[in-house]
Each structure stands twice: as C-alpha cells, then as structure tokens.
Design a protein around this motif. Sequence first.
Motif, mmCIF file in Angstrom:
data_model
loop_
_atom_site.group_PDB
_atom_site.id
_atom_site.type_symbol
_atom_site.label_atom_id
_atom_site.label_comp_id
_atom_site.label_asym_id
_atom_site.label_seq_id
_atom_site.Cartn_x
_atom_site.Cartn_y
_atom_site.Cartn_z
ATOM 1 N N GLU A 147 -23.711 28.280 19.889
ATOM 2 C CA GLU A 147 -25.028 28.810 19.361
ATOM 3 C C GLU A 147 -25.383 28.696 17.827
ATOM 4 O O GLU A 147 -26.698 27.859 17.027
ATOM 5 C CB GLU A 147 -25.584 30.019 19.442
ATOM 6 N N LYS A 148 -24.447 28.796 17.180
ATOM 7 C CA LYS A 148 -24.503 28.579 15.397
ATOM 8 C C LYS A 148 -24.402 27.176 15.013
ATOM 9 O O LYS A 148 -24.975 26.872 13.943
ATOM 10 C CB LYS A 148 -23.838 29.841 14.704
ATOM 11 N N TYR A 149 -23.719 26.981 15.391
ATOM 12 C CA TYR A 149 -23.070 24.622 15.156
ATOM 13 C C TYR A 149 -22.952 24.312 15.917
ATOM 14 O O TYR A 149 -23.057 22.953 15.119
ATOM 15 C CB TYR A 149 -21.503 25.237 14.500
ATOM 16 N N SER A 199 -17.667 30.072 7.897
ATOM 17 C CA SER A 199 -18.748 30.964 7.559
ATOM 18 C C SER A 199 -18.904 31.331 5.893
ATOM 19 O O SER A 199 -20.201 31.624 5.329
ATOM 20 C CB SER A 199 -18.330 32.055 8.300
ATOM 21 N N ASP A 200 -17.731 30.838 5.718
ATOM 22 C CA ASP A 200 -17.764 30.641 3.772
ATOM 23 C C ASP A 200 -18.231 29.244 3.273
ATOM 24 O O ASP A 200 -17.243 29.469 2.287
ATOM 25 C CB ASP A 200 -15.759 31.230 4.054
ATOM 26 N N ASN A 201 -18.132 27.997 4.318
ATOM 27 C CA ASN A 201 -18.096 27.264 3.305
ATOM 28 C C ASN A 201 -17.064 26.556 2.679
ATOM 29 O O ASN A 201 -17.387 25.805 1.733
ATOM 30 C CB ASN A 201 -19.746 27.140 2.021
ATOM 31 N N MET A 202 -16.224 26.732 3.566
ATOM 32 C CA MET A 202 -15.137 25.832 2.962
ATOM 33 C C MET A 202 -14.991 25.002 3.491
ATOM 34 O O MET A 202 -14.021 23.475 3.229
ATOM 35 C CB MET A 202 -13.921 26.670 2.946
ATOM 36 N N ALA A 203 -15.275 24.082 4.213
ATOM 37 C CA ALA A 203 -15.420 23.091 5.129
ATOM 38 C C ALA A 203 -16.701 23.300 6.040
ATOM 39 O O ALA A 203 -17.410 23.474 6.102
ATOM 40 C CB ALA A 203 -14.141 23.074 6.111
ATOM 41 N N LYS A 204 -17.065 21.907 6.917
ATOM 42 C CA LYS A 204 -17.570 21.572 7.691
ATOM 43 C C LYS A 204 -17.428 20.886 9.126
ATOM 44 O O LYS A 204 -15.953 20.519 8.928
ATOM 45 C CB LYS A 204 -18.167 20.407 6.798
ATOM 46 N N ARG A 205 -17.912 21.173 9.725
ATOM 47 C CA ARG A 205 -17.823 20.696 11.297
ATOM 48 C C ARG A 205 -17.323 20.138 11.795
ATOM 49 O O ARG A 205 -16.405 19.442 12.720
ATOM 50 C CB ARG A 205 -18.626 21.846 12.250
#
Length: 290
Positions: free
Chosen positions: A210-212, A246-252
């Motif tokens: 749902e989110k990513y 969620s912490d924007n430390m990495a991308k999917r």
Amino acid sequence: MTFEEQPIDYSNYLPDAPQARSVAAEMVATRQSEQVKAALFSAKQFPRDQQASFNRIMQACQRKKLAEEAAYEFPKGGSKVTGPSIRLAEVLAQNWGNMEYGVVELDQVNGVSKMEAYAWDIETNTRRSMIFNVTHERKAKGRINKLDDPRDIYELTANMGARRVRACILGVIPGDIVDAALDRCRQTLKDGYTEPLTDRLRKALLKFQEKYGVSKEMIEEYVGCGQDAFTENDFLKIAGVWRSLSDNMAKREDYFNITKVHVPSNAEEEFLKLQEVEKKEDVVHDISTE
C-alpha cells in the motif's frame, strides 16, 4: 546671558566593544573550564559500577519501543550494513554513566557550517570526536535547494551531526556491551508480539504494497524464500527495511528489484477491478439466459 544646549557625548560612558567581547569570551571559557573540572571530580568520586551499568542497559533494552528502533539496516555494495541506531547509542551512553556527548557548531561561513561531534568518557578520559562540514542545501527530486531559514539549517546540521555522535559513542563504549544490547533488543522483539507470525507477516506485506508499491514477490526475492518459510528473524529483517524506508535512509530500489515484477498503478487497479466486475456480470447473464 544665554545658555546653548550642548549634545552630551556618551562615548566616555560606553565600554569598548572588543574589550567587552573578550571579557564575555573569557567568562564563557572560565565557566566551561569549571564545568569540566567538576565533571572530572564527580567521576573520580563516584566511579561507575560496570555491572550495575550493564544491568541498566539490559533493562532498558526490554522496552519494546526501544527494541523496535535499536538497529538499522541498508544495502551497500552488494552486501548489507547493519548496526545500532542513534536511539540505542543514546541509551547506552545514558546508562553507562559518566559520559558527555553531543554536537556543536564551531563556525558558519558562506552557507557552510563547521561542526564537531564528540563523546567523552569522563572516568577513563577516553574521547572520540569528528569535525565535518555541512553545506546549507537539501537535495529533493533531483534538485538542490539552498537553505536560508535558520530552523531548516538547524534541523539539517542536527541530523548530520546525530550520525557522527552515534559513531563517537560507539567508539567509546566497549563493543561487547553494544553487542549484548543488540541481542537483548532482538529477543525483546521476539517475545513482545502477541499475534502469530503468519498474521504479522500478512499485515506487513500489505503495508509494503500500500505505501511503497512493493509486492509479496519482491519481498520473497529479497529474503530468499517463500512467505510460508519466513521466520522471526526474517520478520525482523523486513521490519528493519521498513524503518530504513520510513527514515529515508534508503530507497526501495536499494532492496527490491522493482523492474522484475510489474506493480499496477491506481488507474490500472481500477481498470482490472472493473474488468472483474464485468466478467462476473457476464457469467450471471449467461446463467440467467439458460
């Protein structure tokens, strides 16, 4: 006889500006020096009880909220990088005792802040510090935006400094204490769930979708086995990926092969649902005409 009003010269009553600044700087330096002396004296008078400190750390790691935020994980160079998070490092320093840590801004010139992160074990006089520069700009959607709002600059420097503070703390506290804390946090996560593993996995996969836009097949490829074979450690691994995203430390894209499995967009999903409804209506129509 008349009197002319003469302007009063206040220059003789004002303190010399450079002299005032030097006095203020000297007062600050003196106060800092006295604080350091007081900290050293207190550490010598009340040395840490290592067993008591260790017990406090283990007790803190039994809190589920801390355990959920205790570790980070992200891929790099074909392998995975994992380690204790900033939150866990702060808890370690607080409960280890007789420590000072933080980040300070040394200078700010031409849109660049010169920062220093440090951690100091006052009792053993072991100190780690890092000096680094932070450019007042933020990259978003392929563009570099200059920052001029003091609040944005503060948030940027604090965020960049927090990672260095973590590294400094972990460089001072013994490694076996850190490893034991991570193991205790993992055990807390395993013991803290009331739902069965299958239900937690089902909800987690649904949230990723749902989110990513990450499908079950992508996650199975990342873990290396089918969903039916997932273990508690695999669930913790997925949770670590979720926190990193969620912490924007990495991308999917750092974790999943998004080109291998096609993820339908919202419009495509609506079209597919409409097709399914039409197929059902055709079947009902065929049955009613027989």
